[in-house]
Design a protein around this motif. Structure first.
Motif, PDB file in Angstrom:
ATOM      1  N   GLU A 177       0.810  -1.036   0.034  1.00 28.30           N
ATOM      2  CA  GLU A 177      -0.514  -0.242  -0.048  1.00 28.30           C
ATOM      3  C   GLU A 177       1.166   1.279  -0.070  1.00 28.30           C
ATOM      4  O   GLU A 177       2.005   1.479   0.874  1.00 28.30           O
ATOM      5  CB  GLU A 177      -0.799  -0.060   1.216  1.00 28.30           C
ATOM      6  N   LEU A 178       0.862   2.312  -0.775  1.00 28.54           N
ATOM      7  CA  LEU A 178       1.527   3.307  -0.717  1.00 28.54           C
ATOM      8  C   LEU A 178       1.665   4.088   0.759  1.00 28.54           C
ATOM      9  O   LEU A 178       0.442   4.376   1.059  1.00 28.54           O
ATOM     10  CB  LEU A 178       0.596   4.228  -1.469  1.00 28.54           C
ATOM     11  N   LEU A 186       3.967   9.737  -2.204  1.00 22.76           N
ATOM     12  CA  LEU A 186       4.419   9.366  -3.871  1.00 22.76           C
ATOM     13  C   LEU A 186       5.027  11.450  -3.459  1.00 22.76           C
ATOM     14  O   LEU A 186       4.900  11.957  -3.104  1.00 22.76           O
ATOM     15  CB  LEU A 186       3.316   9.754  -4.426  1.00 22.76           C
ATOM     16  N   LEU A 204      -0.183  12.502   1.116  1.00 25.02           N
ATOM     17  CA  LEU A 204      -0.779  11.246   0.918  1.00 25.02           C
ATOM     18  C   LEU A 204      -2.572  11.412   0.775  1.00 25.02           C
ATOM     19  O   LEU A 204      -2.904  11.437  -0.058  1.00 25.02           O
ATOM     20  CB  LEU A 204      -0.393  10.678   1.678  1.00 25.02           C
ATOM     21  N   THR A 211      -2.586   0.737  -4.470  1.00 36.11           N
ATOM     22  CA  THR A 211      -1.814  -0.863  -4.291  1.00 36.11           C
ATOM     23  C   THR A 211      -1.284  -1.285  -4.968  1.00 36.11           C
ATOM     24  O   THR A 211      -1.968  -1.003  -6.303  1.00 36.11           O
ATOM     25  CB  THR A 211      -3.149  -1.384  -3.151  1.00 36.11           C
ATOM     26  N   ASN A 228      -4.654   2.514  -8.402  1.00 32.41           N
ATOM     27  CA  ASN A 228      -3.785   3.577  -8.920  1.00 32.41           C
ATOM     28  C   ASN A 228      -4.447   5.104  -8.127  1.00 32.41           C
ATOM     29  O   ASN A 228      -4.157   6.364  -8.359  1.00 32.41           O
ATOM     30  CB  ASN A 228      -3.694   3.951 -10.311  1.00 32.41           C
ATOM     31  N   PHE A 236       0.491   8.998  -9.965  1.00 31.80           N
ATOM     32  CA  PHE A 236       0.945   7.782  -9.537  1.00 31.80           C
ATOM     33  C   PHE A 236       1.186   7.135 -10.532  1.00 31.80           C
ATOM     34  O   PHE A 236       2.337   6.377 -10.529  1.00 31.80           O
ATOM     35  CB  PHE A 236      -0.216   7.425  -8.662  1.00 31.80           C
ATOM     36  N   MET A 280       8.904   6.761  -4.479  1.00 29.21           N
ATOM     37  CA  MET A 280       7.428   6.091  -3.963  1.00 29.21           C
ATOM     38  C   MET A 280       7.975   5.342  -2.924  1.00 29.21           C
ATOM     39  O   MET A 280       9.279   4.798  -2.953  1.00 29.21           O
ATOM     40  CB  MET A 280       5.983   5.533  -5.074  1.00 29.21           C
ATOM     41  N   PHE A 334       6.298   2.246  -0.091  1.00 31.98           N
ATOM     42  CA  PHE A 334       4.959   1.362   0.106  1.00 31.98           C
ATOM     43  C   PHE A 334       5.343   0.279   1.075  1.00 31.98           C
ATOM     44  O   PHE A 334       6.459   0.191   1.811  1.00 31.98           O
ATOM     45  CB  PHE A 334       4.582  -0.368  -0.808  1.00 31.98           C
TER      46      PHE A 334
END
Length: 162
Positions: free
Chosen positions: A54-55, A58, A68, A78, A92, A130, A157, A159
């Protein structure tokens, strides 16, 4: 003349000590601007990508200074990697995405230009940013259940493993 050389030597010695102290302090505390620089990559390979991520952040020119939660108000992006088949799917922040990726040498990765997505328009989702971040990614790193995508030596990025 001799006095000037002595002053120059002392100034050079102090500047060298000051620079080394700053670098060592940053290494010891882990401080530093992760948006612009990265640590030396750990030993990673394609298998370390396996699973759902999961992000967490960014950092692109378009998203600079934005949180975010402001970029993705309804759904956090994700990615789920199937490393056996070099496939990835997820979302996205708006659209479903999927396709393949390349990761042949160590921590290199090519992902963004290999993906397809649905074509919905969503308000309050930086899905284009993204996707652009994925396209710019050249390397990855995995440490402590965190996946980092890197472009050159800049973190694009991050995650967290779900």
């Amino acid at each position: 003349m001799r006095g000037n050389l002595m002053i120059l030597a002392v100034a050079l010695a102090f500047s060298t000590i000051a620079c080394n102290t700053t670098v060592k302090k940053a290494e010891a505390t882990g401080s530093g601007d992760t948006a612009t620089t990265v640590q030396k990559p750990s030993t990673v390979d394609n298998a370390s990508l396996e699973g759902t991520w999961e992000l967490k952040s960014l950092t692109t020119a378009e998203t600079a200074g934005k949180q975010l939660k402001d970029l993705f108000k309804d759904k956090i992006p994700t990615l789920t990697f199937n490393t056996k088949d070099h496939k990835v799917d997820g979302n996205n922040g708006c659209n479903g995405i999927g396709g393949t990726y390349e990761s042949e040498k160590g921590n290199s990765i090519k992902i963004g230009d290999k993906l397809v997505s649905t074509m919905m328009h969503c308000e309050n989702a930086a899905y284009n940013e993204f996707m652009n971040g994925l396209k710019s990614t050249t390397n990855f790193d995995v440490r402590d259940n965190e996946l980092t995508f890197i472009s050159g030596d800049i973190v694009v990025m991050q995650f967290v493993k779900k």
